[in-house]
Write a protein that holds these residues in place. Structure first.
Motif, short mmCIF file in Angstrom:
data_model
loop_
_atom_site.label_atom_id
_atom_site.label_comp_id
_atom_site.label_asym_id
_atom_site.label_seq_id
_atom_site.Cartn_x
_atom_site.Cartn_y
_atom_site.Cartn_z
N PHE A 145 0.84 -1.19 0.00
CA PHE A 145 0.00 0.00 0.00
C PHE A 145 0.87 1.24 0.00
O PHE A 145 2.02 1.21 0.39
CB PHE A 145 -0.93 0.00 1.22
CG PHE A 145 -1.90 -1.14 1.18
CD1 PHE A 145 -3.02 -1.05 0.39
CD2 PHE A 145 -1.68 -2.29 1.91
CE1 PHE A 145 -3.92 -2.11 0.34
CE2 PHE A 145 -2.56 -3.34 1.87
CZ PHE A 145 -3.70 -3.25 1.07
N SER A 146 0.27 2.34 -0.44
CA SER A 146 1.02 3.60 -0.48
C SER A 146 1.19 4.15 0.92
O SER A 146 0.49 5.06 1.32
CB SER A 146 0.30 4.63 -1.33
OG SER A 146 0.19 4.19 -2.63
N MET A 147 2.11 3.57 1.63
CA MET A 147 2.41 4.08 2.96
C MET A 147 3.82 3.65 3.28
O MET A 147 4.47 3.02 2.45
CB MET A 147 1.40 3.56 3.96
CG MET A 147 1.08 2.11 3.79
SD MET A 147 -0.42 1.67 4.68
CE MET A 147 -0.27 -0.10 4.65
N ARG A 169 8.01 6.01 2.02
CA ARG A 169 6.76 5.51 1.46
C ARG A 169 7.07 4.64 0.26
O ARG A 169 7.81 5.04 -0.62
CB ARG A 169 5.86 6.67 1.03
CG ARG A 169 4.47 6.17 0.64
CD ARG A 169 3.59 7.30 0.15
NE ARG A 169 3.76 8.48 1.00
CZ ARG A 169 3.55 9.71 0.56
NH1 ARG A 169 3.17 9.92 -0.67
NH2 ARG A 169 3.72 10.74 1.35
N GLY A 171 5.55 3.08 -2.96
CA GLY A 171 4.45 3.72 -3.68
C GLY A 171 3.29 2.83 -3.99
O GLY A 171 3.19 1.70 -3.52
N GLU A 172 2.45 3.38 -4.83
CA GLU A 172 1.28 2.69 -5.31
C GLU A 172 1.68 1.31 -5.77
O GLU A 172 2.54 1.16 -6.63
CB GLU A 172 0.74 3.49 -6.48
CG GLU A 172 -0.43 2.88 -7.15
CD GLU A 172 -0.88 3.79 -8.27
OE1 GLU A 172 -1.99 4.29 -8.17
OE2 GLU A 172 -0.11 4.02 -9.20
N MET A 209 5.15 0.17 -6.68
CA MET A 209 5.64 0.18 -8.05
C MET A 209 7.09 0.60 -8.17
O MET A 209 7.77 0.22 -9.10
CB MET A 209 4.76 1.13 -8.87
CG MET A 209 4.77 0.88 -10.35
SD MET A 209 4.32 -0.81 -10.73
CE MET A 209 2.57 -0.63 -11.00
N SER A 210 7.57 1.39 -7.27
CA SER A 210 8.93 1.85 -7.44
C SER A 210 9.94 0.88 -6.82
O SER A 210 11.10 1.19 -6.71
CB SER A 210 9.10 3.25 -6.87
OG SER A 210 8.72 3.24 -5.53
N LEU A 211 9.49 -0.26 -6.40
CA LEU A 211 10.43 -1.29 -5.97
C LEU A 211 10.48 -2.35 -7.07
O LEU A 211 9.53 -2.50 -7.83
CB LEU A 211 9.95 -1.95 -4.67
CG LEU A 211 9.93 -1.06 -3.43
CD1 LEU A 211 9.39 -1.83 -2.25
CD2 LEU A 211 11.31 -0.51 -3.14
#
Ligand SMILES: Nc1ncnc2c1ncn2[C@@H]1O[C@H](COP(=O)(O)OP(=O)(O)OP(=O)(O)O)[C@@H](O)[C@H]1O
Ligand SMILES: Nc1ncnc2c1ncn2[C@@H]1O[C@H](COP(=O)(O)OP(=O)(O)OP(=O)(O)O)[C@@H](O)[C@H]1O
Ligand SMILES: [Mg+2]
Lengths: 597, 629
Positions: free
Chosen positions: A443-445, A485, A487-488, A491-493
């Motif tokens: 989750f975006s957290m 954070r 991301g959505e 996605m950035s992992l």
């Protein structure tokens, strides 16, 4: 991509199957949301009615001025009457202000409360519901539909009442001013009522269509946003745009139909008072000629009548609003009325040991489809680990999701420490069971919040240990460490990084039953070996179900179950199955057929 | 390894982020406060956008204005005619005492007939106007939807990484809805308002100059109130738009990940969070209602006071015989007609302002330029691409200062199948994304058949390079639709062939409706492996010169994977391929393997030779063999 037929679009409760009386009820049943605001409502309605009264008395004062000071030349009455008019005018303004102020609070609270409840409700509804419903349809319900209801509750309802009241009062006044003309006005109301009723029916149908199509369009929008990378990768911009366009054009067409319908109705509402005016003018002139009424009375009569034009013609907008609000209430009720099939049982699971049993379990996704799983019997003693092996689509994920009751079994039962899972509270059940899914959802957290999802009270040491086990210590090196954070959808992992965080999350929950659904698929061989090594210790203490496609993962388990054609066909150790079950051997590629070709 | 999720630096909408909510975690945030300059710029952009949206229809708009003129002319004529009837028509009747049959009734009858005619004209014009303007509004909206949708699809992945899907959705739904509302109601209201304003003012002046001037005194007051309202509401509506985004983002995310939410009992926490964002939205809404609660009655107040003033002064004048009773009556009627709708017009004005805030957001999006720009002078690639790939000294970083690729040299001859292996996070997917031009390298060049990707148009590139991504997203629709996505023109036979080659045909036929089975939301009707097979079939159908497979078989069982490998050998025969896989069985079918670590190539060679050299790959291979059985 979606080229789905409109029939399947709203995906639930065919709109046409609802009958009209039911519809208005759906709006009516929202009244508990207004209950906390009953004082505000009272203020709203009383100020509104007072406001109408005041507004109506102004023309009467006008008449008094024209008849008195002007015609009868009683000039000393001009000042008091003028002051009276001023007082009335100002109080009218104050009344409006008070009404709107009260209404602001009531409607914004109503909308927010409804949205909250819908959200809570949706979160509680089972997976089966969420798979079935298009995301855009849900979204359009919590946004567009709620504002429609809010708008109606705030303005529409009030003005509906006020307008009708105003119409009645004015008509009574007109009747009292000069009854023959009053009767003319009364008769003119008949066609309005008849046409309104007709309009209402048609408008209901079309506004439902528009709102459903808006939901469909929202679905397309959502998919185009979430699936953006796939669209990009295939260069299918035009294709997707075309599909969006189809939806948008469909919506356009129905909207234009809606416009056409309301244009006709509104025009009709506008023309009736004017025609009545013609007749009144004619008959009024005659009456004045016969000296049945004074000129002042006729002026007042016509002034009053003209004040009817606005309420009548705005009745069109308000009725339209009411229809839309009813449609919205229907759409919302479809969610509110869906019973969650997965409800809390009475028992708490205290100090679970993790003795998991499947007793003749069968499962099907819908009543009219075939069993996906049947005759599943398994007994996992506390602390043992079972590897679940089966071909693609054999039902492994389905089987594991029965344990935390993401779905309920349709036959047999699953017990933990002797309790049927359906007798347990979902809270205690789901804290006893933790899963890492085949698609890791982040989750975006913050990374920490993501990891501690199952156990918010975990200490830093616990977190670090879990990261260690999942080989996910990279999370500490993120720019803000664990507070970064992710991301959505994370996605950035990278894919493997996401999977390891999801694994850390499941491990950290310290469940008594740990489910790992093919959680190592995106890891390279070395990392996988490290994770497996660490997992061994974790699995030693809990009951585990490990879904595996590869022998190395299978080795984590004490026992292996082979899932074939919806049932367990063999249980044993890896070596036993390798030796005795050809299907198993084939699945794990122990049969070295032309790997090096 | 370093990553961040950031909101855009120069985001078109700097959504307020609550830093105190630590659960959200930290990320590089855009500038929260809207500077004055940005505000002005945004307003300019949104005005420009509005102009662009309306321009194609200027003829229609003029026509509408004419229709409204006629309608309002007819509407405004009514009170005037009534006053005429009272002043000129009735006295002869009173005098003649013969009712309508008498001589003197002609004037009255004429007046009545004209009123009747104008009622009909008004009705006709109104109908025409409502129809035309309603359709025009919908046309404009359709144009706007198309435009914003298309623009979002044109923007680069890096934009979407930061913007997040929830925002895209809220722009295209909630913001567009607000504009819809304005177009449905506002246009009518505003045009009528302006015309009524001017028309009534002129009429009042003509009827009686003095009384008219008193009535006009109210205009400055109205103007001041409106200006105050516009200023305040611009701020408030911007806040509303930003607040609703947070609601939608959270909603979409929690419903999208509902399985994890339920399995990990995230519900209570989510409820808190949702309550929070929802409450912020409620507050913003409340404030906008409240300034409305001041604005609307104020307008009404000005009207009422004007009416009283005219009444008193006019009464005085009539007493002295300076104006006739008829004129006074007409005056009062006009004032009423002016102020009565004005109440609702201010309501429309309100939706207009709310729509402007939304328009600002949309124009912000439309002003975003893709980071990966279309070439100004596109190179013309040969019709039959051979698929020779070259990475020259390619450097790349997602985030400043953290290089994922420090400088990569790679030459992939046409027709070669290249496998990328390496630890997770080594940069394999990143290379794939550079080749598919999701991003442009921060240094160096990526070339296809000697042409820099930056010189290829997007269409040319996508015809030649197709990537199967790690997250194999399926769209709502049937299985066939999803496979057809690879090639929209494909026939059913082609689809079935593709599925057969990949080994997906059997399971598809076992589904209740075969190829016509709906896959449900995000393909949830299928198992993970089945989804992957469908995604694979779709890539196969696309038949590109360069095929990139990023973990395309990771969720499959080994027999299915074998089947795919066998298929790959023929599929990849005549095309260039980049295969990323952790399963070395897939890698073994490649012509060449590259082992990657921290974005650097540490080994490069044919798989069979690398196994023997005892390096990194040999180690991996050994571990893989061990993992099997
Ligand atoms: N929501 C659903 N409705 C109907 N059928 C479903 C649904 N989800 C899955 N299925 C079907 O149930 C079967 C089992 O699916 P499941 O996801 O459990 O497979 P799996 O063994 O986990 O496969 P994989 O290894 O590919 O993950 C599949 O044939 C699938 O098509
Ligand atoms: N959009 C992004 N923004 C910032 N950083 C990113 C982004 N995408 C990837 N990264 C980072 O870049 C590095 C390389 O990622 P990449 O996805 O290329 O790895 P990979 O080798 O494909 O790994 P895996 O095998 O796990 O898929 C990782 O550290 C990752 O966290
Ligand atoms: Mg599965």
């Amino acid at each position: 991509m979606p080229s789905e037929q409109p029939v399947q679009a709203p995906s639930i409760a065919a709109p046409s199957s609802r009958t009209t009386p039911r519809r208005s009820q759906n709006l009516w049943r929202l009244r508990p949301y207004l209950r906390p605001h009953k004082w505000r409502l009272l203020i709203m309605f009383s100020t509104a009615i007072l406001g109408v009264g005041v507004g109506l008395s102004v023309p009467l004062v006008t008449r008094a001025i024209i008849d008195g000071p002007v015609t009868r030349r009683e000039i000393d009455l001009l000042l008091p009457l003028g002051l009276l008019a001023l007082g009335l005018s100002i109080s009218e303004v104050l009344l409006v202000w008070v009404r709107r102020w009260a209404q602001s609070r009531a409607v914004s609270d109503l909308e927010a409360a409804l949205r909250n409840d819908l959200y809570i409700r949706l979160q509680a509804l089972p997976m089966e519901f969420h798979n079935r419903w298009q995301s855009g349809q849900l979204l359009s319900r919590v946004t567009a539909d709620l504002s429609t209801i809010r708008r109606f509750m705030g303005f529409g309802l009030l003005f509906l009442v006020i307008n009708i009241l105003q119409l009645v009062v004015v008509t009574v006044l007109l009747l009292r001013l000069y009854w023959p003309l009053g009767v003319v006005v009364l008769v003119a109301a008949a066609p309005i009522i008849v046409v309104s009723l007709q309009f209402e029916k048609k408008y209901l149908a079309i506004s439902r269509l528009v709102q459903d199509q808006q939901g469909d369009l929202a679905t397309r929008i959502e998919e185009s946003a979430v699936g953006f990378r796939v669209i990009k990768a295939f260069g299918r911009r035009e294709h997707v745009k075309q599909q969006f366009d189809d939806g948008a054009v469909k919506l356009y067409d129905t909207s234009v139909d809606k416009v056409r319908l309301s244009a006709r109705f509104w025009t009709f509402l506008g023309v009736i008072p004017n025609l009545t005016l013609v007749i009144v003018l004619l008959l009024g002139a005659l009456a004045v000629g016969r000296e049945a009424i004074t000129l002042g009375t006729l002026v007042a009569f016509i002034t009053l009548m003209l004040s009817l034009i606005w309420p009548v013609s705005s009745l069109g907008t308000i009725l339209a609003m009411a229809q839309e609000a009813m449609t919205s209430a229907d759409r919302i009720s479809e969610i509110l009325d869906t019973e969650s099939t997965i409800t809390d049982g009475p028992d708490e699971l205290v100090n679970p040991r993790g003795h998991l049993r499947f007793e003749n379990v069968s499962f099907r996704f819908s009543p009219d489809s075939a069993d996906v799983l049947h005759h599943i019997d398994l007994d996992l003693a506390p602390g043992t680990t079972l590897a679940l092996v089966g071909a693609t689509g054999s039902g492994k994920t389905t089987l594991t999701s029965l344990v935390p009751r993401l779905y309920d079994v349709t036959g047999g039962r699953i017990t933990i420490d002797g309790h049927d899972v359906r007798d347990l509270t979902t809270r205690s059940l789901r804290s006893a069971v933790a899963s890492a899914f085949d698609d890791p959802t982040l989750f975006s957290m913050s990374a920490r919040e993501n990891i501690t999802l199952g156990r918010p009270e975990a200490t830093e040491a616990d977190v670090q240990q879990a990261l260690e086990i999942a080989q996910a210590t990279f999370a500490n090196d993120l720019p803000w460490g664990l507070e970064t954070r992710v991301g959505e959808q994370g996605m950035s992992l990278s894919g493997g990084q996401r999977q390891r965080l999801a694994l850390a999350r499941a491990v950290l929950a310290r469940p008594s039953v740990l489910v790992l659904d093919d959680t190592l698929s995106a890891l390279d061989v070395h990392t996988e070996a490290l994770v497996e090594e660490a997992l061994r210790n974790v699995l030693a203490e809990t009951t585990g179900i490990v879904v595996a496609h590869r022998a190395s993962t299978v080795m984590l388990a004490d026992q292996v179950a082979l899932l074939e054609n919806g049932t367990i066909t063999a249980v044993g150790t890896h070596q036993e199955l390798l030796a005795t079950v050809p299907a198993y051997r084939q699945l794990l590629a122990a049969e070295e057929e032309e790997v090096h070709a | 390894m370093t990553t961040t999720q950031q909101t855009p630096h120069h985001s078109p909408d700097d959504e307020p982020e609550e830093q105190n909510d630590s659960w959200r975690g930290y990320a590089e945030e855009g500038n929260d406060e809207l500077s004055r300059a940005t505000t002005v710029r945004l307003q300019k952009h949104s005005r420009k956008l509005l102009g662009e949206l309306l321009r194609p229809y200027h003829k229609m708009i003029w026509l509408l204005v004419v229709i409204v003129l006629v309608e309002n002319g007819a509407r405004l004529a009514v009170p005037y005619l009534v006053s005429l009837g009272i002043d000129k028509g009735i006295p002869p009747i009173i005098a003649s005492k013969h009712g309508l049959a008498g001589e003197g009734s002609q004037t009255l009858v004429t007046v009545v007939l004209v009123v009747f005619a104008s009622a009909l004209i008004q009705a006709f014009a109104r109908q025409l106007f409502l129809m035309r303007s309603g359709r025009l509004g919908q046309t404009i909206l359709l144009g706007l939807r198309r435009r914003v949708f298309d623009h979002f699809q044109r923007l680069s992945p890096s934009f979407h990484d930061k913007y997040t899907s929830g925002r895209v959705i809220s722009r295209l739904t909630s913001d567009v809805d607000v504009i819809d509302e304005m177009l449905r109601t506002g246009f009518d209201g505003l045009v009528t308002a302006l015309l009524t304003l001017v028309g009534t003012a002129v009429l009042l002046l003509v009827l009686d100059l003095q009384l008219g001037l008193i009535a006009l005194l109210s205009f400055p007051a109205l103007f001041m109130i409106t200006r105050w309202f516009r200023r305040r509401s611009a701020i408030v509506y911007r806040r509303t738009r930003e607040a609703v985004v947070l609601v939608i983002v959270h909603f979409v995310e929690s419903m999208g990940g509902i399985r994890a939410v339920q399995a990990f009992r995230r519900e209570p926490r989510n409820e808190e969070i949702f309550y929070d964002v929802n409450d912020k939205y409620r507050e913003a809404n409340l404030e906008s209602f409240r300034i409305n609660a001041i604005f609307m009655p104020s307008i009404k107040g000005v009207g009422n006071i004007t009416i009283v003033a005219i009444l008193a002064y006019g009464g005085w004048q009539a007493y002295h015989g300076h104006v006739t009773v008829g004129v006074l009556t007409a005056f009062l009627l006009y004032l009423r007609q002016f102020f009565e709708p004005l109440q609702d017009i201010s309501q429309f004005y309100n939706t207009f302002l709310s729509a402007s805030a939304a328009l600002e957001k949309l124009s912000g999006v439309l002003n975003e330029k893709p980071d990966v720009a279309e070439p100004v002078k596109p190179a013309k690639p040969p019709a039959h691409t051979r698929g020779h790939l070259e990475l020259r000294d390619v450097q790349f970083q997602y985030v400043d200062g953290v290089r994922v690729l420090p400088g990569l040299q790679l030459d992939v001859p046409a027709g070669q199948t290249l496998a990328l292996v390496g630890t997770t996070g080594a940069g394999k997917t990143t290379i794939a994304k550079l080749v598919a031009r999701f991003y442009d390298p921060t240094g160096g060049h990526v070339l296809l058949d000697g042409i820099d990707l930056r010189d290829l148009t997007e269409d040319d590139l996508r015809d030649r390079v197709v990537m199967v991504t790690q997250e194999n997203f399926l769209f709502t629709g049937t299985v066939a639709d999803n496979i057809r996505f690879g090639k929209p023109t494909a026939t059913m036979d082609e689809i079935v062939d593709a599925a057969k080659v990949i080994g997906a045909h059997d399971f598809i036929m076992a589904l209740p409706d075969g190829y016509e089975t709906a896959v449900a939301k995000r393909g949830s009707r299928l198992s993970a492996g089945q989804r992957q097979l469908v995604a694979f079939a779709r890539a196969f159908l696309a038949d590109p010169a360069v095929l990139i497979l990023d973990e395309a078989t990771s969720s499959l069982d080994i027999p299915s994977e074998r089947l795919i490998q066998r298929a790959l050998r023929t599929i990849l025969d005549d095309r260039t391929a980049i295969v990323i896989a952790h399963r070395l069985s897939t890698v073994e079918t490649a012509d060449r393997v590259i082992v990657l670590e921290h974005g650097r190539i540490i080994e490069d060679g044919a798989p069979s030779t690398l196994i023997t050299t005892g390096g990194n790959y040999a180690g991996l291979h050994q571990a893989w063999e061990d993992s099997l059985a």
